[in-house]
Design a protein around this motif. Structure first.
Motif, PDB file in Angstrom:
ATOM      1  N   LEU A   1      99.375 -71.756  45.795  1.00 30.90           N
ATOM      2  CA  LEU A   1      98.067 -71.984  46.412  1.00 30.90           C
ATOM      3  C   LEU A   1      97.325 -70.663  46.543  1.00 30.90           C
ATOM      4  CD1 LEU A   1      98.983 -74.401  49.353  1.00 30.90           C
ATOM      5  CD2 LEU A   1      97.947 -75.000  47.168  1.00 30.90           C
TER       6      LEU A   1
ATOM      7  N   GLY B   1      94.796 -72.776  54.899  1.00 28.63           N
ATOM      8  CA  GLY B   1      94.444 -74.146  55.261  1.00 28.63           C
ATOM      9  C   GLY B   1      95.680 -74.993  55.500  1.00 28.63           C
ATOM     10  N   LEU B   2      96.697 -74.808  54.657  1.00 31.27           N
ATOM     11  CA  LEU B   2      97.968 -75.525  54.805  1.00 31.27           C
ATOM     12  C   LEU B   2      98.589 -75.223  56.172  1.00 31.27           C
ATOM     13  CD1 LEU B   2     100.469 -77.109  53.709  1.00 31.27           C
ATOM     14  CD2 LEU B   2     101.213 -74.963  52.695  1.00 31.27           C
TER      15      LEU B   2
ATOM     16  N   ILE C   1      97.366 -82.089  49.476  1.00 33.20           N
ATOM     17  CA  ILE C   1      98.184 -81.335  50.436  1.00 33.20           C
ATOM     18  C   ILE C   1      98.324 -82.121  51.743  1.00 33.20           C
ATOM     19  CG2 ILE C   1      98.321 -79.243  51.850  1.00 33.20           C
ATOM     20  CD1 ILE C   1      96.804 -77.808  49.513  1.00 33.20           C
TER      21      ILE C   1
ATOM     22  N   SER D   1      89.723 -85.570  52.868  1.00 29.82           N
ATOM     23  CA  SER D   1      89.211 -84.246  52.529  1.00 29.82           C
ATOM     24  C   SER D   1      88.153 -84.391  51.464  1.00 29.82           C
ATOM     25  CB  SER D   1      90.345 -83.354  52.021  1.00 29.82           C
ATOM     26  OG  SER D   1      89.813 -82.109  51.610  1.00 29.82           O
TER      27      SER D   1
ATOM     28  N   CYS E   1      90.380 -74.392  57.412  1.00 33.12           N
ATOM     29  CA  CYS E   1      90.451 -74.896  56.044  1.00 33.12           C
ATOM     30  C   CYS E   1      89.139 -74.569  55.334  1.00 33.12           C
ATOM     31  CB  CYS E   1      90.662 -76.409  56.019  1.00 33.12           C
ATOM     32  SG  CYS E   1      92.324 -76.891  56.467  1.00 33.12           S
TER      33      CYS E   1
ATOM     34  N   ARG F   1      93.668 -71.552  50.535  1.00 27.22           N
ATOM     35  CA  ARG F   1      94.338 -72.862  50.633  1.00 27.22           C
ATOM     36  C   ARG F   1      95.644 -72.753  51.410  1.00 27.22           C
ATOM     37  NH1 ARG F   1      92.501 -75.011  45.340  1.00 27.22           N
ATOM     38  NH2 ARG F   1      90.816 -76.411  45.920  1.00 27.22           N
TER      39      ARG F   1
ATOM     40  N   VAL G   1      88.580 -81.033  56.041  1.00 32.23           N
ATOM     41  CA  VAL G   1      89.725 -81.918  56.207  1.00 32.23           C
ATOM     42  C   VAL G   1      89.607 -82.552  57.589  1.00 32.23           C
ATOM     43  CG1 VAL G   1      92.237 -82.127  56.286  1.00 32.23           C
ATOM     44  CG2 VAL G   1      91.192 -80.412  54.810  1.00 32.23           C
TER      45      VAL G   1
ATOM     46  N   THR H   1      93.165 -80.331  48.208  1.00 36.15           N
ATOM     47  CA  THR H   1      93.391 -80.343  49.655  1.00 36.15           C
ATOM     48  C   THR H   1      93.782 -81.733  50.124  1.00 36.15           C
ATOM     49  OG1 THR H   1      91.717 -78.611  49.805  1.00 36.15           O
ATOM     50  CG2 THR H   1      92.367 -79.668  51.849  1.00 36.15           C
ATOM     51  N   LYS H   2      93.179 -82.738  49.536  1.00 31.78           N
ATOM     52  CA  LYS H   2      93.530 -84.118  49.876  1.00 31.78           C
ATOM     53  C   LYS H   2      94.996 -84.388  49.521  1.00 31.78           C
ATOM     54  CE  LYS H   2      91.237 -88.567  49.497  1.00 31.78           C
ATOM     55  NZ  LYS H   2      90.031 -89.217  49.005  1.00 31.78           N
TER      56      LYS H   2
ATOM     57  N   SER I   1      88.011 -76.174  52.653  1.00 30.92           N
ATOM     58  CA  SER I   1      87.371 -77.472  52.435  1.00 30.92           C
ATOM     59  C   SER I   1      87.346 -78.214  53.759  1.00 30.92           C
ATOM     60  CB  SER I   1      88.144 -78.324  51.436  1.00 30.92           C
ATOM     61  OG  SER I   1      89.041 -77.595  50.692  1.00 30.92           O
TER      62      SER I   1
END
Length: 140
Positions: free
Chosen positions: A113, A120-121, A80, A72, A51, A117, A55, A77-78, A53
């Protein structure tokens, strides 16, 4: 509710919004309602790798169901991780392992996204499922 029912509920909720700015705002609101991780659990080993960011994801097994909490340092991101926790938390490990994630495409999340991102997902989903696999092994 089953994972599938929660996914359908999210698809319905996201379909109420006409444009992606409204959907982003809704995601941010979902992130604000995220069951927060205990600050003691915000450790290096709880960070999701892959990620952009930070998390943090914590899990525990309660009554044979996996309970997730997270946080996060980035608001999108928070949002998600809040969506993923809503779908997968308080579910049996086997259901998490076997769940599909088509709802992400159905709400249009992946296509809106950035590539980092989106990666990251994928990392978040992978980590949620890895925790479920570990708990499934404990239950056998």
């Amino acid at each position: 509710m089953t994972i599938k029912e929660i996914q359908e509920e999210l698809i319905d909720e996201f379909s109420m919004f006409d444009d992606w700015m409204e959907r982003y705002e809704y995601m941010i609101d979902l992130g604000k309602s995220l069951p927060l991780i205990n600050p003691k659990e915000k450790t290096e080993d709880k960070l999701i790798k892959g990620c952009q960011s930070k998390v943090w994801l914590h899990s525990e097994l309660k009554n044979d169901k996996v309970v997730f909490t997270a946080d996060s340092d980035a608001i999108i991101t928070k949002g998600i991780i809040a969506i993923l926790i809503r779908v997968f938390s308080n579910q049996p490990p086997e259901a998490i392992i076997n769940a599909d994630t088509d709802f992400i495409d159905a709400i249009g999340l992946k296509e809106h996204l950035s590539p980092t991102r989106a990666n990251g997902l994928v990392s978040m989903i992978k980590q949620l499922k890895l925790y479920a696999v570990a708990y499934q092994a404990q239950l056998k």
